[in-house]
Design a protein around this motif. Sequence first.
Motif, PDB file in Angstrom:
ATOM      1  N   GLU A 142       0.837  -1.197   0.000  1.00 30.77           N
ATOM      2  CA  GLU A 142       0.000   0.000   0.000  1.00 30.77           C
ATOM      3  C   GLU A 142       0.873   1.249   0.000  1.00 30.77           C
ATOM      4  O   GLU A 142       1.875   1.321   0.700  1.00 30.77           O
ATOM      5  CB  GLU A 142      -0.930   0.021   1.215  1.00 30.77           C
ATOM      6  CG  GLU A 142      -2.113  -0.916   1.098  1.00 30.77           C
ATOM      7  CD  GLU A 142      -3.194  -0.620   2.120  1.00 30.77           C
ATOM      8  OE1 GLU A 142      -3.061   0.397   2.831  1.00 30.77           O
ATOM      9  OE2 GLU A 142      -4.169  -1.382   2.198  1.00 30.77           O
ATOM     10  N   GLY A 145      -2.395   4.506   1.187  1.00 37.00           N
ATOM     11  CA  GLY A 145      -3.682   3.853   1.385  1.00 37.00           C
ATOM     12  C   GLY A 145      -4.230   3.137   0.167  1.00 37.00           C
ATOM     13  O   GLY A 145      -5.306   2.536   0.225  1.00 37.00           O
ATOM     14  N   SER A 146      -3.487   3.158  -0.940  1.00 40.25           N
ATOM     15  CA  SER A 146      -3.936   2.503  -2.168  1.00 40.25           C
ATOM     16  C   SER A 146      -3.022   1.329  -2.494  1.00 40.25           C
ATOM     17  O   SER A 146      -1.809   1.407  -2.287  1.00 40.25           O
ATOM     18  CB  SER A 146      -3.938   3.497  -3.339  1.00 40.25           C
ATOM     19  OG  SER A 146      -4.817   4.576  -3.078  1.00 40.25           O
TER      20      SER A 146
END
Length: 275
Positions: A142, A145-146
């Motif tokens: 990540e 947050g992605s």
Amino acid sequence: MGKQTSTGSWIAAVVVVAAIVAAGAYLARKAMHAGESPQTAPAASASAAPPAAPAIQHPIEQAQVVPATASTSALPTLDESDAGVAAALATLGADSDLASLLVSQQLVARIVATVDALPRHDGLAVFTLPARVPKGAFVVDETGGSPVLGERNYARYAPYMRVVDAVDPQALVAWYAHAYPLFQQAYRQLGYPQGYFNDRLIVAIDDLLAAPEPEGPLAVVRSKAFYVYVDPALESLSTGQKLLLRTGPANEVRIKAKLRTLRGLLVGQALPDTR
């Protein structure tokens, strides 16, 4: 992407054939044609001329083969070639792990099917590959947050990269040129009765060399059972190009360098590095 065929297998194949280098498709087509009777096929018109065979772009005779490395031994039949091909490739792989990576059956047909599939966009099936897939699970990290393609994936290709580094291009091209009739036969049986496998191999190599080299983490997103690239430009790449990205930036550069050398030997003209 997460459960898709892994790049390591076709690296061993493409690096080994072009030196770089179906079963599934090959056997399926063979079984299908075996079930057909001559009466079921439409009769050809007596006045109809057969379609002209496409012109050969890269005849295998133009490959730069060092006489001292060329073999004059008789080739086995395609159906009986597995043991000899596996032994030859293992020797070409020197001290790498190639021998343990190769499958043992329908080896030439699998190599041909894999090379043929790389420039396409419909993926690869594990049961058509000439080598075993890398060990370990597909890793996603990540960033902000992605999810992104995890860098730990790159280590999974270490055994295949040892093959890439160990194979001597001159020796590989010499062996491939000698064994070419087996590859040509398998290509025709794959469904290209007038095709020329070496031309398809050059197409596959050129497609891989044209793969982008994006900087930074590659964003991915889960789509049903797979991970796909968020960037539509990356997701629209060919099967081979998308798999090449999965090996990691450093490995991609090394693979392309080997492919560029092999292509030069195969066509008799060096390809400049445009990076």
